[in-house]
Design a protein around this motif. Sequence first.
Motif, PDB file in Angstrom:
ATOM      1  N   LYS A  85      28.217  30.398  38.131  1.00 54.72           N
ATOM      2  CA  LYS A  85      27.613  30.305  39.465  1.00 54.72           C
ATOM      3  C   LYS A  85      28.602  29.795  40.524  1.00 54.72           C
ATOM      4  O   LYS A  85      28.305  28.900  41.312  1.00 54.72           O
ATOM      5  CB  LYS A  85      26.352  29.446  39.443  1.00 54.72           C
ATOM      6  N   PHE A  86      29.794  30.399  40.543  1.00 55.00           N
ATOM      7  CA  PHE A  86      30.784  30.042  41.554  1.00 55.00           C
ATOM      8  C   PHE A  86      30.303  30.488  42.928  1.00 55.00           C
ATOM      9  O   PHE A  86      29.531  31.448  43.051  1.00 55.00           O
ATOM     10  CB  PHE A  86      32.126  30.720  41.254  1.00 55.00           C
ATOM     11  N   PRO A  87      30.787  29.831  43.985  1.00 54.08           N
ATOM     12  CA  PRO A  87      30.405  30.220  45.343  1.00 54.08           C
ATOM     13  C   PRO A  87      30.814  31.660  45.665  1.00 54.08           C
ATOM     14  O   PRO A  87      31.834  32.135  45.172  1.00 54.08           O
ATOM     15  CB  PRO A  87      31.169  29.251  46.238  1.00 54.08           C
ATOM     16  N   ASP A  88      30.036  32.305  46.491  1.00 58.79           N
ATOM     17  CA  ASP A  88      30.354  33.624  47.033  1.00 58.79           C
ATOM     18  C   ASP A  88      30.608  34.661  45.943  1.00 58.79           C
ATOM     19  O   ASP A  88      31.458  35.527  46.081  1.00 58.79           O
ATOM     20  CB  ASP A  88      31.561  33.533  47.987  1.00 58.79           C
ATOM     21  N   SER A  89      29.877  34.588  44.833  1.00 64.26           N
ATOM     22  CA  SER A  89      30.025  35.582  43.758  1.00 64.26           C
ATOM     23  C   SER A  89      29.463  36.919  44.214  1.00 64.26           C
ATOM     24  O   SER A  89      28.379  36.975  44.790  1.00 64.26           O
ATOM     25  CB  SER A  89      29.275  35.122  42.504  1.00 64.26           C
ATOM     26  N   GLN A  90      30.209  37.979  43.943  1.00 59.69           N
ATOM     27  CA  GLN A  90      29.789  39.329  44.303  1.00 59.69           C
ATOM     28  C   GLN A  90      30.008  40.230  43.097  1.00 59.69           C
ATOM     29  O   GLN A  90      31.125  40.321  42.588  1.00 59.69           O
ATOM     30  CB  GLN A  90      30.630  39.867  45.473  1.00 59.69           C
ATOM     31  N   GLN A 136      36.624  30.182  43.442  1.00 58.79           N
ATOM     32  CA  GLN A 136      36.527  29.100  42.473  1.00 58.79           C
ATOM     33  C   GLN A 136      37.054  27.776  43.000  1.00 58.79           C
ATOM     34  O   GLN A 136      37.320  26.873  42.233  1.00 58.79           O
ATOM     35  CB  GLN A 136      37.228  29.515  41.177  1.00 58.79           C
ATOM     36  N   PHE A 137      37.205  27.665  44.306  1.00 64.23           N
ATOM     37  CA  PHE A 137      37.645  26.417  44.922  1.00 64.23           C
ATOM     38  C   PHE A 137      36.599  25.979  45.930  1.00 64.23           C
ATOM     39  O   PHE A 137      35.899  26.804  46.487  1.00 64.23           O
ATOM     40  CB  PHE A 137      38.977  26.599  45.656  1.00 64.23           C
ATOM     41  N   GLU A 138      36.536  24.710  46.168  1.00 60.48           N
ATOM     42  CA  GLU A 138      35.642  24.189  47.195  1.00 60.48           C
ATOM     43  C   GLU A 138      36.485  23.617  48.323  1.00 60.48           C
ATOM     44  O   GLU A 138      37.685  23.451  48.186  1.00 60.48           O
ATOM     45  CB  GLU A 138      34.733  23.113  46.597  1.00 60.48           C
ATOM     46  N   GLU A 196      41.025  31.068  50.752  1.00 63.76           N
ATOM     47  CA  GLU A 196      42.414  31.428  50.469  1.00 63.76           C
ATOM     48  C   GLU A 196      42.591  32.061  49.105  1.00 63.76           C
ATOM     49  O   GLU A 196      43.577  32.757  48.871  1.00 63.76           O
ATOM     50  CB  GLU A 196      43.328  30.205  50.559  1.00 63.76           C
ATOM     51  N   ALA A 197      41.689  31.806  48.190  1.00 60.60           N
ATOM     52  CA  ALA A 197      41.843  32.308  46.827  1.00 60.60           C
ATOM     53  C   ALA A 197      40.607  33.082  46.413  1.00 60.60           C
ATOM     54  O   ALA A 197      39.498  32.802  46.860  1.00 60.60           O
ATOM     55  CB  ALA A 197      42.087  31.151  45.861  1.00 60.60           C
ATOM     56  N   CYS A 198      40.830  34.069  45.551  1.00 60.68           N
ATOM     57  CA  CYS A 198      39.726  34.860  45.013  1.00 60.68           C
ATOM     58  C   CYS A 198      40.099  35.293  43.607  1.00 60.68           C
ATOM     59  O   CYS A 198      41.262  35.588  43.319  1.00 60.68           O
ATOM     60  CB  CYS A 198      39.483  36.088  45.881  1.00 60.68           C
ATOM     61  N   THR A 199      39.103  35.315  42.749  1.00 59.28           N
ATOM     62  CA  THR A 199      39.296  35.781  41.382  1.00 59.28           C
ATOM     63  C   THR A 199      38.347  36.953  41.144  1.00 59.28           C
ATOM     64  O   THR A 199      37.159  36.853  41.421  1.00 59.28           O
ATOM     65  CB  THR A 199      38.994  34.651  40.379  1.00 59.28           C
ATOM     66  N   VAL A 200      38.912  38.059  40.653  1.00 59.81           N
ATOM     67  CA  VAL A 200      38.123  39.223  40.279  1.00 59.81           C
ATOM     68  C   VAL A 200      38.283  39.403  38.775  1.00 59.81           C
ATOM     69  O   VAL A 200      39.404  39.461  38.263  1.00 59.81           O
ATOM     70  CB  VAL A 200      38.590  40.494  41.027  1.00 59.81           C
ATOM     71  N   ASP A 201      37.160  39.460  38.064  1.00 56.64           N
ATOM     72  CA  ASP A 201      37.152  39.742  36.635  1.00 56.64           C
ATOM     73  C   ASP A 201      36.518  41.107  36.415  1.00 56.64           C
ATOM     74  O   ASP A 201      35.404  41.347  36.896  1.00 56.64           O
ATOM     75  CB  ASP A 201      36.360  38.669  35.877  1.00 56.64           C
ATOM     76  N   VAL A 202      37.249  41.987  35.712  1.00 60.43           N
ATOM     77  CA  VAL A 202      36.775  43.338  35.434  1.00 60.43           C
ATOM     78  C   VAL A 202      36.548  43.456  33.932  1.00 60.43           C
ATOM     79  O   VAL A 202      37.423  43.136  33.133  1.00 60.43           O
ATOM     80  CB  VAL A 202      37.785  44.395  35.911  1.00 60.43           C
TER      81      VAL A 202
END
Length: 189
Positions: free
Chosen positions: A112-117, A131-133, A139-145
């Motif tokens: 349940k990280f912020p701004d999950s799409q 995954q940062f508060e 500034e950072a984004c993580t995409v998992d495929v």
Amino acid sequence: MLPSSNVFRAVGLTFGAVILLTGCGSGDNNSSGSTTSKSGPSLPADVPRTYDPCRDVPESVLASEKLHGQQTANSDADGGVKWRGCAWVRSNGYAVSIRTTNLTVDVVRAKKFPDSQEFTVGTRRAISTRQFEGPHIKEACTVDVEMKGGSLEFNLNNPPSNRDTGSIDSCELARALAEKVVPTIPPTA
């Protein structure tokens, strides 16, 4: 322009912070070789081995994104979480690691990280998360495929001070990069 060593030092700190935030520390091992959490989906015992980002991300993709300076970016975290892959940097732009991980899309969603799409890349499920508060969340984004036994993870750091990409949303950049790389994953992976 930051010297490469300073950029990779910043990338290392970013990835270290993500490891702390994504660790699955309250799991217990079961006989199938995966880790289960009392409150969420199971974590496979190892990363998918059918795709090696250090070797399999096409040079044409790296060139199109102006990525260079490949460095190994393997790491392990509490609870059996693993990442295997490499990191690159774009001069005056973002830094990114592309790694296979045993974190599945379902495990990431459960955090349940912020701004999950959630979205798809080709036929594969994917999720982008911040995954940062605090003041640097954008500034950072993580995409998992989705891959069998985990995911291919794009962890992108893009401070606004970067001349070439700083005005572009980090999740937009990570998703666009994933759209270029994911078609190179074998269909059975």
